[in-house]
Design an enzyme around this catalytic site. Structure first.
Site, short mmCIF file in Angstrom:
data_model
loop_
_atom_site.label_atom_id
_atom_site.label_comp_id
_atom_site.label_asym_id
_atom_site.label_seq_id
_atom_site.Cartn_x
_atom_site.Cartn_y
_atom_site.Cartn_z
N CYS A 96 -6.61 -1.33 -8.57
CA CYS A 96 -5.81 -2.56 -8.40
C CYS A 96 -6.01 -3.11 -6.99
O CYS A 96 -7.08 -3.60 -6.67
CB CYS A 96 -4.35 -2.29 -8.73
SG CYS A 96 -3.41 -3.79 -9.00
N HIS A 225 -4.38 0.39 -14.20
CA HIS A 225 -3.81 1.54 -13.49
C HIS A 225 -3.96 2.82 -14.30
O HIS A 225 -3.05 3.17 -15.05
CB HIS A 225 -2.32 1.30 -13.22
CG HIS A 225 -2.06 0.32 -12.13
ND1 HIS A 225 -2.05 0.67 -10.80
CD2 HIS A 225 -1.80 -1.01 -12.16
CE1 HIS A 225 -1.79 -0.40 -10.07
NE2 HIS A 225 -1.64 -1.44 -10.86
N GLU A 227 -3.59 5.77 -13.26
CA GLU A 227 -2.59 6.76 -12.82
C GLU A 227 -1.23 6.53 -13.49
O GLU A 227 -0.35 7.37 -13.40
CB GLU A 227 -2.47 6.73 -11.29
CG GLU A 227 -1.60 5.64 -10.69
CD GLU A 227 -2.22 4.24 -10.69
OE1 GLU A 227 -3.27 4.05 -11.34
OE2 GLU A 227 -1.65 3.33 -10.06
#
Lengths: 261, 995
Positions: A96, A225, A227
């Site tokens: 990002c 994302h 994660e």
């Protein structure tokens, strides 16, 4: 094989560093969060790590433009060290805001030189505005070491400036031809139901590009994302869909750790 | 000193829209006819010992995107480009002193790069093409793209101007002569100086200084006004109240005649009492800190507690929606950071009460912003600030009612994770007073008193200095730094900290030093610019500052951590006054340049305000009956279906996806139940988070409000709000036995006996329902005087507009229409538009294992959908309702529930449609269902439950004395069908999504 060590580089306004650290740890690595000021003081500490991660957030408020000031600081103090780091066979992951930083630093999609100006940017979404939603991604080739070729991943995006844009059609074609369009927004896997709605490409990126890698395949930047999807209960439809052992995003971290084994 | 102007313009090819919604659309919607194209250019003004080459380099290296933008540089005296052929150029510049985060970051970066830059400013330039008139452009841009109280709109160009230079300040202590003022003069002083002190309070101050034999300084008077403001001490809720009027419900359902009741301290005897009694009986969650700190705290697991606080930022948001909401969320996050020895914020909530977005443009009273502009602004403000902080905004609501036109309500909540051993704090004598974060400017002066005043059309001018723009980056920096200082090896490096809220240093240091005293040297406070008077430094609400008490031995380490995270930290004094005057009770001593400019007893400052006794009176004036469509109007369920799309599209029901998606609701990775769920992205009832990524324990967060019921009875309005907040957390799997709640009262003027009577009824309901449900209140806040003083000329247009809304055929229109005569009567008699008495209840509930959570999307064809509960919206039996909530939670825990949804608000049929939309599943309704459960009728304690084992679920409910009814079956079809009538799920989805 020694433990894989990850440096998570943060700056004022970085805010996805803790969940990135958690994802790396789930994947079996050791991850440390380091402020850019500390790294500037001791750039040689980079040698102790196999992977550099620049996580998401709003570094320096994204003032002027997303990732602009963070990138300026890297260019001023750390660019040579980073190039050496990559040339030494190590990996770089920008998520990002980290992707925006890598593009603005001139590490993605191609290294800048004095006679090679920037050809690519990550800029305001079209349609405009910040958006948090889920999307499907496909690993489009086999160049990038973080990705399983052809695999479709589900992940969330959360950004207002994620539109990948090239200066010319020739620049875009060159990147696609070289397989640097590592991740593209795509249909669900195997004709499965679309759980996340339309449009598939959320920000108007050219050639549906969600993530770019460099020529070596060892530097990856992506807007989504990974994660944020390491456990199944992070999926927006986890209460209605057949459960998965872990989130799709974790595969990306695991593969990077596996690269060093 | 040279000044340069840099214009950064998006390249026409490829054109990049930077704003959402696009500027062209916003201007066209605002009635700017003939507009074809808008180009938005960003302007940077850079001033310093730099030359043109430097600035060209700065532009290339830092300001311009080489792929997407072009840039040009102009110096003083250069010809600036003209708008030219058929175009009009307008520039929007910030007024002097207004926070400009981009300029701050740019300045810091340029200095690091080695440029001798003195100042950076930014502005926006709009180049509009089309058949346009200059004056029209300036007015429209001024109305929708700029805000007069913080920005200046210039036709053409403002050229290349240096930054304004504030004058030097010459120190001159000032005293205010109070002793010989009569009552009229005292009241005039209070009004003219924006003190908003009552006559009784002024008399108390007069006496205090008369006993000391001196006059107060301006700083002392300001300190007292801020500390004694409604915003800071909640004097109305804490006052003695004599109530008379309609009897309060007694729980046995019987209506009694009139009654009188006296409360010695309204807050203590209702809300606080409920919590104390529940805690004494060991009922409810483990309460670690209630009502005493910036936030309430309950136990989460063995190591951590969860802090929760909800604030309002109504008045600033009415005048500058973007800045008001952003600083609202920034402020409440600081409350949580400043709770105990520091909590780590894990989630935010936001609730907005606004007038309808389609309000006629030509019917706005003077001094009121259009409600659509307000809503868009507050959403952007919360989004930009929350996203930058890296805190997910996970739960909220929007409530539309025309009476919020002059006083929109903006509620911002923050949750934090706090180690159990860091819940308590106390500054000690000898600790340094350290101020960290932002610098102090003149912005935000009189925040506390302003928020306690009634609004009128002159407030935008008088209080523009109370309106602020936030800078999330500053707050994020000290958040990172404080957590390091909190978790430092060897223990916490400080003994206390608190946020500089409204009232600035005066309230922060005043609060922290209540038991120790404090000595402050104001000339040490870092300033944004020169020229501030000492009293301005003392009371300015300037954002993003906190005060920390640091023991001398820890100061070097503390300052090192701050420096490492690029946080400004400055010692401005010491806690404890015993050293300067032994034996004297704690005092607040404020100096400037070594000279005492204020000295107050802490005892007098915090407890010297006279507690009045107030009269409260309330009787019903509108016909009874809750909202919703009367059953008599419907002959059958199939007929009711025809109305379903319209009800789903009602603004109070329709999807809020455009707001939800604007917020990052997943950052930090703890998201379990998101605001939109299921393959059809339907509405979830509450958010569930997993604040520790290494644990499956979670918290559910929900909210409830029912302002329209205030028109029937504020008692039941409050009861319904608590019931809804609990329903919402129960729906997702929250544990009703371990749920805490927060109260936020927003009221009109409580010097009006009827308004105060309404407050008494709501507070009493809070006590009764909290006790019956076992829900302790852990924190609360109130915002009074939410009334708008109308110009004579604005009265009739407003009444006419209210009538238009009262004639709309949906449930909201019918409700307003029914109560309009009473509303209109009050409006004419008082010439003030008061909000409906509004209580927001926020609920925080523990979830043992998030893998057992439930969402509302229908799951499996063949499953039966049970309607559970269905109590009247008013006069319901609290114990029965409590049984319903507990039974549903038990069914979820037992694994019998596939989907669950709150069915009380717009009626159960609307809720069922939402479940179908979320799950993209069809539904077959039981056609023979009698109409006693009005499908659009508002109720309390009502759930729709999709069960995977009908028999087992029915047995469980019946054991708990709750009679469920199977109202529908999940089907394989793509329709919601009853008998021969059916509606497509896609059509229902389109109506709800607003597509």
């Amino acid at each position: 094989m020694a433990h894989v060590r990850i440096l998570i580089l943060r700056a004022a306004g970085t805010n996805c560093d803790l969940e990135a650290q958690h994802a790396w740890q789930l994947a079996g690595a050791t991850a440390e969060r380091v402020h850019i000021r500390r790294l500037i003081e001791k750039p040689h500490t980079l040698d102790e790590y196999q992977v550099l991660t620049i996580p998401g957030g709003f570094s320096y408020g994204d003032d002027i433009a997303a990732g602009r000031i963070f990138a300026a600081q890297i260019r001023r103090h750390l660019l040579d060290d980073l190039r050496k780091f990559i040339d030494g066979g190590r990996l770089v992951l920008g998520i990002c805001n980290g992707f925006q930083v890598l593009v603005q630093t001139g590490l993605l999609p191609c290294r800048l030189t004095d006679d090679r100006p920037r050809t690519c940017t990550v800029t305001y979404n079209d349609p405009p505005g910040f958006q948090d939603r889920w999307i499907y991604l496909r690993a489009s080739g086999d160049r990038c070491v973080f990705l399983e070729p052809g695999r479709v991943y589900e992940m969330p995006i959360a950004h207002g400036e994620g539109r990948v844009l090239f200066a010319s059609a020739a620049d875009l074609n060159a990147a696609v031809y070289a397989g640097q369009n590592a991740l593209v927004y795509s249909e669900p896997r195997n004709g499965g139901p679309n759980l996340h709605g339309e449009p598939l490409n959320p920000n108007g990126s050219q050639a549906d590009i969600a993530g770019l890698c460099d020529e070596t395949g060892r530097v990856l930047g992506l807007m989504p994302h990974p994660e944020r999807f390491v456990t199944w209960t992070q999926h927006p439809c986890w209460t209605s869909q057949p459960p998965r052992a872990e989130g799709d995003g974790l595969a990306l971290f695991r593969r990077a750790v596996g690269y060093f084994k | 000193m040279p000044v340069f102007r840099i214009e950064v313009t998006p390249l026409r090819e490829p054109g990049i829209p930077a704003d959402s919604p696009p500027t062209l659309q916003v201007l066209s919607e605002a009635g700017l006819a003939g507009l074809n194209q808008v180009v938005v250019t960003r302007l940077f003004f850079v001033e310093g010992a730099i030359n043109r080459e430097d600035v060209e380099a700065i532009s290339e290296k830092l300001l311009r995107d080489p792929v997407a933008e072009s840039a040009s540089v102009h110096g003083v005296g250069d010809d600036l480009p003209e708008a030219g052929g058929g175009s009009v150029a307008v520039e929007v510049h910030l007024r002097p002193g207004v926070m400009d985060p981009v300029a701050e970051s740019t300045l810091a970066e340029l200095r690091q790069e080695g440029y001798a830059v003195e100042a950076v400013r930014t502005a926006r330039r709009y180049l509009l093409s089309g058949r346009l008139r200059d004056d029209q452009v300036v007015v429209t841009v001024g109305r929708v793209l700029a805000n007069d109280c913080i920005e200046e709109v210039v036709l053409g160009t403002a050229g290349v101007r240096p930054a304004p230079r504030p004058p030097e300040y010459a120190f001159r202590p000032r005293q205010i002569a109070l002793q010989h003022l009569d009552d009229a003069a005292l009241e005039r002083l209070s009004r003219d100086a924006h003190l908003f002190l009552s006559l009784a309070e002024l008399h108390a101050i007069q006496r205090y200084f008369s006993d000391l034999g001196r006059e107060p300084t301006d700083l002392e008077l300001e300190t007292l006004a801020q500390t004694w403001s409604e915003h800071c001490v909640h004097k109305t809720l804490k006052s003695a109240v004599a109530y008379r009027g309609a009897a309060l419900p007694r729980g046995d359902g019987r209506a009694a005649a009139d009654e009188t009741r006296r409360y010695d301290n309204l807050l203590q005897e209702t809300i606080v009492r409920a919590t104390a009694e529940l805690m004494a009986a060991n009922t409810g969650p483990e309460c670690l800190s209630v009502f005493q700190d910036n936030a309430g705290v309950i136990g989460f697991d063995e190591q951590f507690g969860i802090a929760f606080k909800v604030e309002t930022h109504n008045h600033p948001s009415a005048i500058e929606p973007y800045g008001g909401a952003a600083t609202g969320i920034g402020g409440v996050i600081r409350d949580v950071i400043g709770c105990g020895l520091g909590a780590k914020p894990i989630a935010s909530t936001d609730v907005f009460c606004v007038a309808p977005s389609d309000w006629p443009q030509d019917r706005l009273p003077k001094g009121v912003l259009h409600p659509w502009r307000v809503l868009r602004g507050v959403v952007d403000g919360v989004g930009d600030y929350g996203n930058r902080m890296g805190i997910p905004t996970v739960n909220g609501a929007v409530y539309f009612d025309p009476r919020y036109l002059g006083n929109p309500l903006v509620f911002c909540g923050s949750l934090g994770l706090i180690p159990r051993d860091k819940v308590q704090k106390a500054a000690r004598c000898g600790d340094h007073i350290v101020v960290i974060g932002g610098r102090t400017g003149r912005d935000g002066i009189h925040g506390a008193t302003f928020s306690s005043a009634e609004l009128s059309d002159t407030h935008a001018d008088e209080f523009s200095h109370a309106v602020q723009i936030g800078n999330a980056l500053t707050e994020k920096r000290f958040l990172d730094a404080i957590l390091q200082a909190r978790d430092a090896e060897g223990g916490v490096l400080y003994t206390g900290l608190t946020d500089c809220g409204a009232g600035g240093l005066s309230s922060a240091i005043g609060e922290m030093g209540e038991h120790t005293g404090a000595l402050v040297d104001l000339e040490r406070v870092p300033l944004k610019y020169r020229g501030l008077r000492y009293d301005e430094i003392w009371i300015s609400e300037a954002q993003e500052r906190m005060v920390v008490a640091v023991p001398p031995e820890n100061l070097p380490r503390f300052l090192n951590i701050m420096a490492a995270e690029e946080v400004d930290a400055t010692v401005i004094g010491t806690f404890g006054t015993a050293a300067t005057s032994p034996g004297v009770p704690p005092r607040l001593v404020v100096r400037y340049a070594g000279q005492v400019v204020g000295e107050l007893d802490m005892q007098f400052l915090h407890h010297g305000w006279p507690r009045g006794e107030r009269v409260a009176e309330w009787r019903p004036e509108s016909p009874r009956g809750g909202g919703g469509v009367k059953c008599a109007a419907l002959t059958s369920l199939p007929q009711a279906l025809r109305r379903l799309e319209g009800e789903l599209a009602r603004p109070n029901v329709a999807s809020k996806a455009w707001i939800i998606r604007r917020y990052d609701h997943e950052v930090q990775g703890g998201s379990v139940i998101k605001p939109l769920v299921g393959p059809g992205s339907g509405p979830s009832d509450a958010a569930v988070l997993r604040p520790r990524l290494d644990s499956s324990r979670g918290v559910a967060v929900g909210c409830g409000l029912a302002p329209h019921l205030s028109d029937v009875d504020p008692y039941w309005m409050a009861a319904a709000a608590i019931d809804e907040a609990l329903r919402n957390v129960v729906c997702v799997g929250g544990d009703p036995r371990r749920t805490a709640i927060l109260d936020n009262f927003c009221w009109g003027r409580t010097d009006d006996a009827r308004q105060l009577g309404a407050l008494v009824r709501a507070c009493q309901a809070c006590y009764d329902v909290a006790k019956a449900y076992g829900l302790p209140f852990i924190s609360g806040k109130d915002s009074l005087n939410n009334e708008f003083a109308l110009d004579e000329a604005d009265l009739e247009p407003l009444v006419e507009t209210l009538r238009i809304y009262g004639q709309r055929g949906d449930a909201d229109g019918e409700h307003l229409g029914r109560h309009l005569p009473a509303i209109e009567g009050r409006l004419r008699a008082r010439r003030r538009l008061a909000i409906p008495p509004t209580l927001l209840i926020s609920a925080l509930s523990l979830v043992d294992d998030v893998r057992q959570c439930v969402t509302p999307d229908l799951k499996q064809p063949g499953h039966c959908v049970l309607l559970v509960g269905v109590l009247r919206p008013t006069d319901f039996a609290l114990e029965r309702a409590a049984d319903v909530h507990r039974a549903v939670a038990e069914a979820i825990r037992a694994g019998l529930v596939a989907a669950c949804h709150d069915a009380a608000d717009g009626g159960w049929l609307v809720a069922l449609a939402e479940m179908a939309i979320a799950g993209k599943r069809g539904v077959m309704l039981q056609a023979e269902e009698p109409c006693d459960a009005d499908p659009y009728g508002e109720t309390c304690a009502t759930y729709l439950v999709e069960v995977n084992d009908h028999q087992a679920a029915a047995r469980l409910f019946e054991r708990r004395g709750v009679q469920p009814r199977c109202v529908a079956t999940v089907s394989n079809q793509d329709t919601l069908r009853c008998d021969t009538v059916s509606v497509g799920i896609a059509a229902l989805g389109a109506a709800w999504h607003g597509r």
